[in-house]
Design a protein around this motif. Structure first.
Motif: not given
Ligand SMILES: NCc1[nH]cc(CCC(=O)O)c1CC(=O)O
Length: 396
Positions: A110, A112-113, A165, A204-205, A208, A211, A235-237
């Protein structure tokens, strides 16, 4: 899940000339795809594997799930897990070590991570088409189904460990309470649904949940115009990490990248990189593409703005170079009482131009006082870390 065994590789090519595709397939070494081992991570890795298989039908792929440090240890305070001299990222460290050694050829993450600074010899090979980037509100099964942020009972507790958040929600809903909530998506939903759950709702995102086919749990999609909530950078990518200079992996990754998502997320990551100075920043963003033969603003379902490399524009699809990248940003203090925001739009004709846009926006936010909010947060974080560390030592 496709896997190539040693026996497959050792099978001599078939004497039948019609079997050429099979023999070509067995001659190419399989591409090892690294992923975290959570259910969501494996779904994501399989989606990437499928995209690669479609693009390269003659290649074979292996998915290699790896348990990350952050997934193994759910007790140690998060900040402490990532401490130390050569602090490797909690979620990506093991995978990256395997990629560096050659045990893996690509890692699916992800975006985002992923830290904004990658290890010296690794690089982002590609960013894939973005799924819905919004955050989502999930309501306790004990509350009415149509409950949303504005109708939650006062003093409700929201489960989230994300400073971004919580800070953004405090800003608009000052009576809400927040409590930590860790674990993968299934675990978090389980904790919300538990009989003795302390949470009225969790965030939550949406990506996720979608998917995993769990988007039926979403009570409200949050965005700048709905709940005043901007999502995290990237996020989301999904992203593909590779070794620098690995031309085979780079070609594979490039083939499945999405240009709009790449430019938008590159701007987001350059913005974050310019603001963070090493620690995570509670910053919300929203990016979209506007103009160029009349495309709608805001989040566009992926199909409507897909434009993959080497593929012609679909009919009616605007040229990305004639569109503006629209960017909305918000930096909020932890208590939600102070915030600095900025909206802008410009044409970005390459990833480099997108990164310049991100850095420019960071500069403007700093001019408007974001640095003061961020300094305060980093001080508070250091105090909290110190306190947690003392408690942790005392408990040993
Ligand atoms: N921090 C964990 C994480 N990393 C990416 C996602 C969701 C999927 C995405 O962003 O692609 C999530 C779970 C969430 O935040 O609910």
């Amino acid at each position: 899940m496709a896997s190539t065994t040693l026996a497959d590789l050792q099978t001599p090519s078939h004497p039948n000339p019609q079997a050429t595709t099979t023999s070509a397939r067995t001659q190419l070494p399989p591409i090892n795809i690294g992923t975290r081992s959570s259910a969501l991570a494996q779904i994501q890795a399989r989606a990437v594997e499928q995209a690669l298989k479609d693009a390269y039908p003659d290649r074979t792929f292996n998915i290699c799930p790896v348990l990350a440090q952050g997934d193994k240890d759910k007790v140690t305070p998060l900040h402490q897990l990532s401490q130390g001299e050569n602090a490797k990222s909690l979620w990506t460290g093991e995978l990256e070590a395997m990629l560096e050694k050659g045990d893996l050829d690509i890692i699916v993450h992800c975006l985002k991570d992923m830290p904004t600074q990658l290890p010296e010899n690794l690089t982002l090979g590609a960013i894939l088409e973005r799924e819905d980037p919004r955050d989502a509100l999930i309501i306790s099964p004990r509350l009415p189904k149509d409950t949303h942020l504005a109708t939650l009972p006062p003093n409700s507790t929201i489960g989230t460990s994300s400073v971004r958040r919580a800070a953004q929600l405090r800003r608009i809903y000052p009576t809400l309470k927040f409590a930590d909530l860790r674990g993968n998506v299934g675990t978090r939903l389980g904790k919300l649904d538990a009989e003795d759950s302390p949470y009225s709702a969790i965030i939550l995102a949406a990506a996720g949940l979608k998917r995993m086919g769990l988007d039926n749990r979403i009570a409200q999609y949050l965005s700048s115009s709905n709940g005043g909530m901007l999502h995290a950078v990237g996020q989301g990518a999904l992203a593909i990490e590779i070794r620098k200079g690995d031309e085979v992996a780079q070609e594979l990754a490039y083939k499945i990248q999405d240009e709009r998502t790449t430019r938008a997320c590159s701007a987001e990551r350059a913005l974050l990189r310019a603001l963070e100075g090493g620690c995570s920043v509670p910053i919300g963003v929203e990016t979209s593409w506007r103009g160029g033969r009349g495309v709608a603003t805001g989040f566009q379902p992926a199909k409507e703005y897909s434009s993959k490399n080497g593929q012609p524009l679909e009919e009616g699809e605007p040229d990305i170079n004639e569109q503006d990248l629209v960017m909305e940003v918000l930096v909020v203090s932890v208590d939600g009482k102070e915030s600095v925001g900025y909206n802008t739009a410009r044409k970005v004709r390459s990833t480099e131009e997108a990164e310049i846009m991100g850095r420019d926006v960071a500069g403007i936010l700093i001019d408007r006082g974001a640095d003061k909010i961020l300094e305060k947060i980093s001080k508070e974080k250091m105090w909290a870390a110190k306190k947690q560390l003392e408690e942790y030592k005392a408990s040993k």
